[in-house]
Design a protein around this motif. Sequence first.
Motif, short mmCIF file in Angstrom:
data_model
loop_
_atom_site.label_atom_id
_atom_site.label_comp_id
_atom_site.label_asym_id
_atom_site.label_seq_id
_atom_site.Cartn_x
_atom_site.Cartn_y
_atom_site.Cartn_z
N GLN A 197 41.18 47.26 42.18
CA GLN A 197 40.09 46.64 42.94
C GLN A 197 40.49 46.46 44.40
OE1 GLN A 197 37.17 46.51 41.15
NE2 GLN A 197 38.62 47.43 39.72
N TYR A 222 46.03 34.71 49.56
CA TYR A 222 44.94 35.69 49.76
C TYR A 222 44.96 36.73 48.64
CZ TYR A 222 42.87 39.91 51.93
OH TYR A 222 42.16 41.05 52.19
N GLY A 273 43.99 35.17 45.29
CA GLY A 273 42.56 34.95 45.20
C GLY A 273 41.78 36.21 44.89
N LEU A 274 42.18 37.32 45.51
CA LEU A 274 41.50 38.59 45.24
C LEU A 274 41.78 39.09 43.82
CD1 LEU A 274 42.04 40.41 48.65
CD2 LEU A 274 39.92 39.40 47.77
N GLU A 310 42.35 37.12 41.28
CA GLU A 310 41.53 36.25 40.42
C GLU A 310 40.08 36.73 40.41
OE1 GLU A 310 42.34 34.40 38.17
OE2 GLU A 310 43.60 32.73 38.74
N GLU A 311 39.58 37.07 41.57
CA GLU A 311 38.20 37.56 41.66
C GLU A 311 38.02 38.85 40.85
OE1 GLU A 311 35.29 39.24 45.14
OE2 GLU A 311 36.60 37.55 45.64
N ALA A 312 39.00 39.73 40.93
CA ALA A 312 38.91 41.00 40.19
C ALA A 312 39.01 40.79 38.68
CB ALA A 312 40.01 41.95 40.68
N ARG A 313 39.69 39.71 38.27
CA ARG A 313 39.85 39.44 36.84
C ARG A 313 38.62 38.78 36.21
NH1 ARG A 313 44.30 36.41 34.52
NH2 ARG A 313 43.46 34.65 35.66
N ARG A 314 37.78 38.18 37.02
CA ARG A 314 36.63 37.39 36.50
C ARG A 314 35.78 38.16 35.50
NH1 ARG A 314 34.58 34.99 41.90
NH2 ARG A 314 36.39 33.71 42.29
N GLU A 315 35.50 39.41 35.79
CA GLU A 315 34.62 40.16 34.89
C GLU A 315 35.25 40.41 33.53
OE1 GLU A 315 34.52 44.72 35.37
OE2 GLU A 315 34.80 43.95 37.40
#
Length: 185
Positions: free
Chosen positions: A125, A172, A175-176, A178-183
């Motif tokens: 990602q 940073y 956080g990115l 974590e965002e990529a893992r959300r789905e």
Amino acid sequence: MSDLLFPLSTLAATAPDIPAARLSALPPATRLVFRGREAAIGPAGIAFGAELPRQACRFKRSGDRLAAWLGPDEWLLLAEDADPAALIAEIEPAVFGLPHALADVSSRSLGIALEGPRAAYVLNQGCPLDLSETAFPVGMVTRTVFAKAEIVLLREAPERFRLDVWRSFAPYVWGLLEEARRELA
């Protein structure tokens, strides 16, 4: 350890457990950068306790010591639970008189582990590399980017990656990731 010294501690404590791509902060480690000519490579590896790989973009591990090839005459030496001054004191006598440079960069970077069957997907990602096992096999290491941050990326196992990221960019990158893992939750 304080958040100033280890800024990922709070983030790691609140990270959701997503088995498809588990994210964890690695404990602090000693990091040395060794640069040397041919005559110094072997003795440095023996003194460090892990052979310095000669093959491009590969790393070798021996116990809690890891030597990663970063360039034709440059290696990142990682050691868990080691005092940087003591480690330098072990290596310097072995390469005394040989062209080399050895620098402690322990305060510069932090380690992040990402593992699970979808770890490569999550990394892609923000990382442009082909992270298939064929293109980026176990034992491979490279400098690359994750979004706008430079990282050193290692594949430690088929489903486990280690990211070495500059301390200032660590939150940073975390956080990115974590965002990529959300789905996947």
